[in-house]
Design an enzyme around this catalytic site. Sequence first.
Site, PDB file in Angstrom:
ATOM      1  N   MET A  11       0.854  -1.184   0.000  1.00 56.35           N
ATOM      2  CA  MET A  11       0.000   0.000   0.000  1.00 56.35           C
ATOM      3  C   MET A  11       0.897   1.244   0.000  1.00 56.35           C
ATOM      4  SD  MET A  11      -2.797  -1.182   2.815  1.00 56.35           S
ATOM      5  CE  MET A  11      -3.944   0.150   2.523  1.00 56.35           C
ATOM      6  N   SER A  13       2.431   2.541  -2.507  1.00 55.02           N
ATOM      7  CA  SER A  13       3.572   2.501  -3.429  1.00 55.02           C
ATOM      8  C   SER A  13       3.242   3.188  -4.759  1.00 55.02           C
ATOM      9  CB  SER A  13       4.030   1.052  -3.652  1.00 55.02           C
ATOM     10  OG  SER A  13       2.972   0.280  -4.181  1.00 55.02           O
ATOM     11  N   GLY A  14       2.086   3.804  -4.843  1.00 50.67           N
ATOM     12  CA  GLY A  14       1.761   4.596  -6.033  1.00 50.67           C
ATOM     13  C   GLY A  14       1.229   3.789  -7.206  1.00 50.67           C
ATOM     14  N   LYS A  15       0.608   2.642  -6.922  1.00 55.97           N
ATOM     15  CA  LYS A  15       0.118   1.780  -8.001  1.00 55.97           C
ATOM     16  C   LYS A  15      -0.942   2.478  -8.850  1.00 55.97           C
ATOM     17  CE  LYS A  15      -1.029  -1.593  -5.122  1.00 55.97           C
ATOM     18  NZ  LYS A  15      -0.485  -1.014  -3.877  1.00 55.97           N
ATOM     19  N   THR A  16      -1.942   3.049  -8.183  1.00 56.32           N
ATOM     20  CA  THR A  16      -3.035   3.678  -8.932  1.00 56.32           C
ATOM     21  C   THR A  16      -2.556   4.942  -9.638  1.00 56.32           C
ATOM     22  OG1 THR A  16      -4.569   2.751  -7.323  1.00 56.32           O
ATOM     23  CG2 THR A  16      -5.438   4.468  -8.755  1.00 56.32           C
ATOM     24  N   ASP A  85      -6.847  -2.165 -11.943  1.00 53.81           N
ATOM     25  CA  ASP A  85      -6.490  -1.705 -10.601  1.00 53.81           C
ATOM     26  C   ASP A  85      -6.964  -2.754  -9.581  1.00 53.81           C
ATOM     27  OD1 ASP A  85      -5.281   0.227  -8.968  1.00 53.81           O
ATOM     28  OD2 ASP A  85      -7.194   1.167  -8.467  1.00 53.81           O
ATOM     29  N   GLU A  86      -6.283  -2.857  -8.454  1.00 51.87           N
ATOM     30  CA  GLU A  86      -6.675  -3.782  -7.374  1.00 51.87           C
ATOM     31  C   GLU A  86      -6.866  -5.213  -7.902  1.00 51.87           C
ATOM     32  OE1 GLU A  86      -6.540  -2.645  -4.360  1.00 51.87           O
ATOM     33  OE2 GLU A  86      -6.900  -0.478  -4.521  1.00 51.87           O
ATOM     34  N   CYS A 185      10.221  -4.375  11.050  1.00 48.35           N
ATOM     35  CA  CYS A 185       9.346  -3.533  11.883  1.00 48.35           C
ATOM     36  C   CYS A 185       8.025  -4.246  12.163  1.00 48.35           C
ATOM     37  CB  CYS A 185       9.085  -2.188  11.207  1.00 48.35           C
ATOM     38  SG  CYS A 185      10.544  -1.131  11.181  1.00 48.35           S
TER      39      CYS A 185
HETATM   40 ZN    ZN Z   1      10.993  -0.904   8.957  1.00 48.33          ZN
END
Ligand code: ZN
Length: 196
Positions: A11, A13-16, A85-86, A185
């Site tokens: 999410m 990452s600029g896909k759309t 998309d999606e 993380c």
């Molecule tokens: Zn991290």
Amino acid sequence: MAKLYFRYGAMWSGKTAQLLMVAFNYQEKGQRAVIIKPALDIKWENRVSTRIWLEKDVDVLAGEEDDIFQIIQSFFPLLNCVLVDEAQFLSARQIDQLQQVVIQLNLPVIAYGLRCDGNQESRSGSCRLLEIADKIEELKTMCECWNKATMNCRFDREGSLILGWEKILIDGMSDVVYRSLCPRCWMSYKEKLSDE
Ligand SMILES: [Zn+2]
């Protein structure tokens, strides 16, 4: 020769945004790219939208039972490219229909989607694309520690990681915050949960 592309990313990452850029580039050349999104993805209704103000109506809202090859064939030959998309929300069968579009109509298909959902598991559309796409490309985004983010995570308002997503995730529609994290993380947030 046309190809089936899978451009995946976490999410944010600029896909759309990239999908809309590609659609714009075709239009600028006087060509036409058709935009498809799964009807399962109810956020933004019949539009694709990005967090950087860009949005556009989709041409096709594909229901779970729809035959995408037949739909695209009905647009043919007024078409130069198919953008999805999606794509993770499509069924494996619908991804096979996209491959049929590439081979039988010789149209490039570029499918954008998540590799994994919030449970860090692939959904049907991504799974099938990873199996059969001609080209698989990663769109990168960064974790808060500046390493590459690959995990899609939900947090509650108090900042605790939420595990076990319901099947369909609709961001911006419930009281949760979405963040993309690196595996390191993500694991440390998970460990904090078990300490509590
Ligand atoms: Zn991290």
